[in-house]
Scaffold this active site. Sequence first.
Site, PDB file in Angstrom:
ATOM      1  N   LYS A 113       0.861  -1.178   0.000  1.00  0.00           N
ATOM      2  CA  LYS A 113       0.000   0.000   0.000  1.00  0.00           C
ATOM      3  C   LYS A 113       0.900   1.232   0.000  1.00  0.00           C
ATOM      4  O   LYS A 113       1.673   1.447   0.940  1.00  0.00           O
ATOM      5  CB  LYS A 113      -0.921   0.023   1.213  1.00  0.00           C
ATOM      6  CG  LYS A 113      -1.801   1.272   1.236  1.00  0.00           C
ATOM      7  CD  LYS A 113      -2.418   1.497   2.596  1.00  0.00           C
ATOM      8  CE  LYS A 113      -3.015   2.899   2.650  1.00  0.00           C
ATOM      9  NZ  LYS A 113      -3.445   3.285   4.008  1.00  0.00           N
ATOM     10  N   GLY A 174      -7.715   9.452  10.235  1.00  0.00           N
ATOM     11  CA  GLY A 174      -7.971   9.504  11.665  1.00  0.00           C
ATOM     12  C   GLY A 174      -9.024  10.490  12.105  1.00  0.00           C
ATOM     13  O   GLY A 174      -9.259  10.653  13.307  1.00  0.00           O
ATOM     14  N   ALA A 200      -9.336   5.879   4.841  1.00  0.00           N
ATOM     15  CA  ALA A 200      -9.175   7.053   5.718  1.00  0.00           C
ATOM     16  C   ALA A 200     -10.482   7.808   5.872  1.00  0.00           C
ATOM     17  O   ALA A 200     -11.195   8.064   4.900  1.00  0.00           O
ATOM     18  CB  ALA A 200      -8.089   7.995   5.226  1.00  0.00           C
ATOM     19  N   GLY A 201     -10.800   8.152   7.118  1.00  0.00           N
ATOM     20  CA  GLY A 201     -11.924   9.016   7.423  1.00  0.00           C
ATOM     21  C   GLY A 201     -13.159   8.322   7.946  1.00  0.00           C
ATOM     22  O   GLY A 201     -14.071   8.982   8.449  1.00  0.00           O
ATOM     23  N   ASN A 222      -8.457   1.778  10.288  1.00  0.00           N
ATOM     24  CA  ASN A 222      -7.676   1.445  11.474  1.00  0.00           C
ATOM     25  C   ASN A 222      -8.216   2.178  12.699  1.00  0.00           C
ATOM     26  O   ASN A 222      -8.748   1.587  13.623  1.00  0.00           O
ATOM     27  CB  ASN A 222      -6.208   1.755  11.255  1.00  0.00           C
ATOM     28  CG  ASN A 222      -5.300   1.333  12.405  1.00  0.00           C
ATOM     29  OD1 ASN A 222      -4.113   1.602  12.405  1.00  0.00           O
ATOM     30  ND2 ASN A 222      -5.823   0.649  13.413  1.00  0.00           N
ATOM     31  N   THR A 223      -8.124   3.520  12.676  1.00  0.00           N
ATOM     32  CA  THR A 223      -8.495   4.308  13.849  1.00  0.00           C
ATOM     33  C   THR A 223      -9.948   4.094  14.256  1.00  0.00           C
ATOM     34  O   THR A 223     -10.256   4.074  15.456  1.00  0.00           O
ATOM     35  CB  THR A 223      -8.241   5.805  13.586  1.00  0.00           C
ATOM     36  OG1 THR A 223      -6.899   5.987  13.128  1.00  0.00           O
ATOM     37  CG2 THR A 223      -8.453   6.623  14.846  1.00  0.00           C
TER      38      THR A 223
END
Length: 271
Positions: A113, A174, A200-201, A222-223
């Site tokens: 990635k 994040g 993301a987001g 992830n977050t």
Amino acid sequence: MTQTALQTAPTGPDDRLTIAGRDYHSRLLVGTGKYKDLDETRRAIEASGAEIVTVAIRRTNIGQNPDEPNLLDVIPPDRYTLLPNTAGCYTARDAVRTCRLARELLDGHTLVKLEVLGDEKTLFPHVTETLKAAETLIAEGFEVMVYTNDDPIIARELEQMGCVAVMPLAAPIGSGLGIRNPYNILEIVENAGVPILVDAGVGTASDAAVAMELGCDGVLMNTAIAAARDPVLMASAMKKAIEAGREAFLAGRMPRKRYASASSPLDGTFF
């Protein structure tokens, strides 16, 4: 993958995500950062049902530091497809070097990635450096899944270069803000010939479901899981949201209408 192709795809176990010639049952990809310990990492990843797990090579020990805990002890490569990423890289040169290190540490592994960041405040992608890095990595035989902004033109350029998947952001890394520009994501999806995965987001399960209802092939997060009050339970929720959003997309939602219409027709009723 075009929207038409996705709509004719089968549901159930035969509806698979294909990346670089490999098939996966899960359309949820997860990261390994921000958990309180490796045991929580393991339990959350298991609850997510993910088969592809991304690893930040510059921040994570996967064997380069023999005296430290090894992440591969909880995400064994014989069970998961590891996706080394270039998180923390701000130049094409650093990103390429990181991918080469990952290939060395993982015995020739070529699926990566790519992310090249523009600055530490926003963590937005540095598009010109991303393009440079992608060109070099593809020439060296890497299979590149690429993090980028939600610009349909850049997404098309990255696909034409030979990236095996394009991963537009939904919102800043994040942030948990959800999909801020759904029409940009839809435009990318409808004109793509490779998998499109939101990256993301995402903040909660409904964000993941929206991404899938737009026709995305998958979501990487992830977050949203690791920063939840109960990461393992959130991982389970995300798994269900991805599955529900995918089924809703394939089913085809009802048309939006300005006014109400009765669920049951009035014709033939007795008064």
